[in-house]
Design an enzyme around this catalytic site. Structure first.
Site, short mmCIF file in Angstrom:
data_model
loop_
_atom_site.label_atom_id
_atom_site.label_comp_id
_atom_site.label_asym_id
_atom_site.label_seq_id
_atom_site.Cartn_x
_atom_site.Cartn_y
_atom_site.Cartn_z
N ILE A 179 0.84 -1.20 0.00
CA ILE A 179 0.00 0.00 0.00
C ILE A 179 0.87 1.25 0.00
CG2 ILE A 179 -1.88 1.24 1.13
CD1 ILE A 179 -2.63 -1.55 0.07
N ASP A 180 1.94 1.24 0.79
CA ASP A 180 2.87 2.37 0.80
C ASP A 180 3.47 2.59 -0.60
OD1 ASP A 180 2.69 3.32 3.38
OD2 ASP A 180 4.30 2.07 4.15
N VAL A 181 3.95 1.51 -1.20
CA VAL A 181 4.59 1.63 -2.51
C VAL A 181 3.59 2.10 -3.56
CG1 VAL A 181 5.73 0.33 -4.35
CG2 VAL A 181 6.40 -0.04 -1.98
#
Length: 382
Positions: A179-181
């Site tokens: 999700i961060d990426v």
């Protein structure tokens, strides 16, 4: 070549952890000048997220691999913007910046006069990016959040993992902070679009990027499956929800991925496997039928695959044009001939830490020889 596409663009990076730094590293890889603003004591949290660490030969300095993965090509400046001196310095940098990326809780920077509306008065051309867990508005806008939270909250974990009744059944997160990426990639795309728009309008824009929004968008076909059918997708282990057979099978000496994407490929697979009758069977001839009858098809294939080694299967698949894939360790990944040929591992030279291995930005396949600037030590090149 794109490695100098953003030359002359100044980026002020007030972000930490992964989503924001992933965005600003992309911008640095594309040629932007990125200044990373860090706390004087400790800096970005991920500087301490180890082991493993890369240490200098004399042991005088070290850098976590986590920090290395998303901070190359930047310079680090330490300042405390809660002090008048630090605030004045930061406002001066913002007045000259093209892009500002921050991931503080909603409303935090407004208390210091570092919000978009205030900085826009100093710099109307500024592209200001706020990356938060839940966005700037709504009932949860003031709450913090991390990748793991959104893998669950956004739906990904509800259909990832072994199905009920199987060993190890239950929700499962991905092995990387996807999700961060993904949020970092959405932010990168939005910045590039905003800069293009600014070229036409002469003014900057405010970008509200939320991890929850990215997590919901990341559901892709699974999200569309639900919106069309009204049915929650169930955990299916390694099986694909829309194609079959499209999953992992055990061979005589290990595992491989069979990735059948259409009925013609299935017919070729059946010929290779000695299962020609299945290609003409109404229960399996069409993909939609194979999905409906997947348990029975899986049972048949689970008996056939162990009859041959992985190499025997893959040689036959390659000859017949049947899609398949290995399940590689990272050691095998980085030693793979195609990965080596694509020069996906590159190095940057740091005057203290020495040679730093990193993964090439996939956008820069046309510039494998472009010089990489290493991630900075805390306060380095400020």
């Amino acid at each position: 070549m794109l490695h100098n596409a953003l030359q002359g663009i100044k980026v002020l990076d007030l972000s930490r952890i992964l989503a924001g730094p992933w965005c600003t590293q992309n911008l640095a890889d594309l040629g932007a000048e990125v200044t990373k603003i860090e706390r004087p004591e400790g800096g970005d949290d991920t500087r301490g997220w180890g082991p493993p660490y890369l240490e200098s030969p004399d042991g005088s300095a070290r850098m976590s691999s986590y920090f290395i993965c998303c901070n190359r090509g930047k310079r680090s400046m330490t300042l405390d913007f809660s002090t008048p001196e630090g605030l004045a310095t930061l406002r001066g940098l913002a007045a000259e910046a093209d892009v500002l990326v921050e991931n503080y809780k909603a409303g935090t920077l407004a208390r210091y006069g570092l919000d978009y509306d205030t900085l826009r008065a100093l710099n109307p051309r500024l592209v200001y990016v706020s990356i938060t867990g839940f966005g700037q508005t709504g009932p949860m806008a003031d709450k913090p959040g991390y990748d793991y939270v959104f893998q669950g909250m956004g739906g990904l974990m509800s259909y990832t993992g072994q199905p009920d009744g199987m060993p190890g059944a239950g929700p499962l997160r991905t092995g990387v902070a996807v999700i961060d990426v993904t949020t970092g990639m959405y932010a990168t795309t939005a910045v590039l679009a905003a800069l293009y728009q600014r070229h036409a309008t002469g003014t900057g824009v405010y970008l509200d990027i939320a991890l929850l929004d990215a997590a919901v968008a990341l559901n892709a076909n699974q999200g569309a499956n639900y919106l069309i059918s009204g049915k929650n997708p169930e955990r299916s282990g390694n099986a694909h929800p829309n194609c079959a057979p499209y999953e992992v099978f055990r061979c005589a000496d290990g595992y491989l991925i069979l990735a059948i994407g259409n009925d013609t490929q299935f017919a070729r697979f059946c010929e290779v496997a000695g299962l020609e009758a299945l290609a003409g069977d109404a229960r399996y001839a069409l993909n939609s039928a194979r999905i409906e009858n997947l348990p029975a098809l899986r049972a048949i294939l689970a008996e056939v695959f162990p009859m041959r080694t992985r190499q025997a299967w893959t040689d036959a698949f390659d000859a017949a044009g049947v899609p398949w894939g290995p399940i590689n360790t990272l050691e095998e990944v980085f030693a793979h001939p195609q990965v080596v040929h694509r020069r996906l591992v590159q190095h940057a030279d740091h005057p203290i830490l020495g040679r730093i291995p990193m993964v090439r930005n996939p956008m820069l396949a046309d510039a494998p020889d472009a010089r990489l600037e290493p991630p900075p030590l805390l306060g380095e090149r400020s």
